[in-house]
Design a protein around this motif. Sequence first.
Motif, short mmCIF file in Angstrom:
data_model
loop_
_atom_site.label_atom_id
_atom_site.label_comp_id
_atom_site.label_asym_id
_atom_site.label_seq_id
_atom_site.Cartn_x
_atom_site.Cartn_y
_atom_site.Cartn_z
N ILE A 97 0.83 -1.20 0.00
CA ILE A 97 0.00 0.00 0.00
C ILE A 97 0.87 1.26 0.00
N TRP A 98 2.10 1.16 0.48
CA TRP A 98 2.96 2.33 0.58
C TRP A 98 4.33 2.02 -0.04
N ASP A 99 4.63 2.64 -1.17
CA ASP A 99 5.92 2.49 -1.83
C ASP A 99 6.20 3.77 -2.60
N GLU A 100 7.23 3.75 -3.44
CA GLU A 100 7.61 4.95 -4.18
C GLU A 100 6.51 5.42 -5.12
N THR A 101 5.79 4.46 -5.71
CA THR A 101 4.69 4.82 -6.62
C THR A 101 3.59 5.56 -5.87
N THR A 102 3.27 5.09 -4.67
CA THR A 102 2.25 5.75 -3.86
C THR A 102 2.68 7.17 -3.50
N LYS A 103 3.95 7.34 -3.15
CA LYS A 103 4.46 8.67 -2.81
C LYS A 103 4.35 9.62 -4.01
N ARG A 104 4.72 9.13 -5.18
CA ARG A 104 4.63 9.97 -6.39
C ARG A 104 3.18 10.32 -6.69
N LEU A 105 2.30 9.34 -6.51
CA LEU A 105 0.87 9.57 -6.73
C LEU A 105 0.36 10.68 -5.83
N LEU A 106 0.67 10.62 -4.54
CA LEU A 106 0.18 11.60 -3.58
C LEU A 106 0.77 12.98 -3.84
N VAL A 107 2.06 13.04 -4.14
CA VAL A 107 2.70 14.33 -4.42
C VAL A 107 2.07 14.98 -5.65
N ASN A 108 1.91 14.21 -6.71
CA ASN A 108 1.34 14.75 -7.94
C ASN A 108 -0.13 15.14 -7.77
N PHE A 109 -0.82 14.50 -6.85
CA PHE A 109 -2.22 14.85 -6.60
C PHE A 109 -2.34 16.09 -5.72
N PHE A 110 -1.54 16.13 -4.66
CA PHE A 110 -1.74 17.19 -3.67
C PHE A 110 -1.11 18.53 -4.05
N VAL A 111 -0.11 18.55 -4.92
CA VAL A 111 0.46 19.84 -5.33
C VAL A 111 -0.59 20.73 -5.99
N PRO A 112 -1.33 20.25 -7.02
CA PRO A 112 -2.40 21.09 -7.57
C PRO A 112 -3.53 21.35 -6.58
N MET A 113 -3.86 20.36 -5.74
CA MET A 113 -4.96 20.52 -4.79
C MET A 113 -4.64 21.59 -3.75
N VAL A 114 -3.44 21.53 -3.16
CA VAL A 114 -3.06 22.51 -2.15
C VAL A 114 -2.93 23.90 -2.77
N THR A 115 -2.33 23.96 -3.96
CA THR A 115 -2.21 25.24 -4.67
C THR A 115 -3.59 25.84 -4.91
N GLY A 141 -9.72 18.61 -10.95
CA GLY A 141 -9.50 17.91 -12.22
C GLY A 141 -8.03 17.88 -12.60
N LEU A 142 -7.33 19.00 -12.42
CA LEU A 142 -5.89 19.04 -12.71
C LEU A 142 -5.13 18.08 -11.81
N ALA A 143 -5.54 17.98 -10.55
CA ALA A 143 -4.88 17.05 -9.62
C ALA A 143 -5.05 15.61 -10.08
N LEU A 144 -6.26 15.27 -10.52
CA LEU A 144 -6.52 13.91 -10.99
C LEU A 144 -5.70 13.58 -12.24
N VAL A 145 -5.68 14.50 -13.18
CA VAL A 145 -4.92 14.28 -14.42
C VAL A 145 -3.43 14.16 -14.10
N ASN A 146 -2.95 15.02 -13.21
CA ASN A 146 -1.54 15.01 -12.85
C ASN A 146 -1.13 13.71 -12.17
N ALA A 147 -2.03 13.14 -11.37
CA ALA A 147 -1.72 11.91 -10.63
C ALA A 147 -2.03 10.65 -11.43
N SER A 148 -2.77 10.79 -12.53
CA SER A 148 -3.27 9.60 -13.25
C SER A 148 -2.17 8.73 -13.83
N LYS A 149 -1.00 9.32 -14.09
CA LYS A 149 0.09 8.51 -14.66
C LYS A 149 0.66 7.51 -13.67
N TYR A 150 0.28 7.65 -12.39
CA TYR A 150 0.76 6.72 -11.38
C TYR A 150 -0.33 5.79 -10.86
N THR A 151 -1.47 5.77 -11.53
CA THR A 151 -2.54 4.87 -11.11
C THR A 151 -3.30 4.40 -12.35
#
Length: 202
Positions: A97-115, A141-151
């Motif tokens: 459940i927690w590995d490098e892919t998960t970390k990349r997914l969360l970072v790519n999702f939360f950067v647009p969301m927090v911004t 929507g931008l957060a989802l698109v940004n994170a989609s490459k990791y899921t």
Amino acid sequence: MDSKKYLDDISQIKDMMSRSSRFISLTGLSGILAGMYAIIGATIAYLYLLPNEYEVLTVDSLKFRSILGILILVAVLSFVTAYLLTTRKAKRNNEKIWDETTKRLLVNFFVPMVTGGIYILIKLHSRHYGLTASLMLIFYGLALVNASKYTVGTVKYLGYSQIVLGLVCSAFPGYGFWFWVLGFGVLHIVYGTIMHFKEDRK
């Protein structure tokens, strides 16, 4: 015969590489429940908190804080539900459940969301309320698109839909509430249902 076995082996290797670089334990049910939370929260706000035509909703008002509380509650419930269902699916499939892919997914999702969240708060503090729903949809929507490459790849289509809906909403700011319900409620349920039958039942 050897040629067919070779192609099958190559296909399996590509599938393993794809699975190792993508977080695939997301569930459609979490999307359905997130949509239901949003609709329930919107219903409460519509019945008890939305201002009438003679009221002005300000950042300092109790109604605004109550609406903000509902938004936060919907978001927390959605993330907790997604975490619990995702963890259950990962354990069932013997996946981490927690590995490098998960970390990349969360970072790519939360950067647009927090911004987006910070930008929306700045606009609200400046008493610019009209585009709040539109901005929420667009940045989500931008957060989802940004994170989609990791899921799972279908997530990006939900993201595109949210972006388009947010842009249309910006042209009709007086209907922001209904666009929000459509985006965070209805689209989540539709996407979650599609994902459930396409991914969860494999």
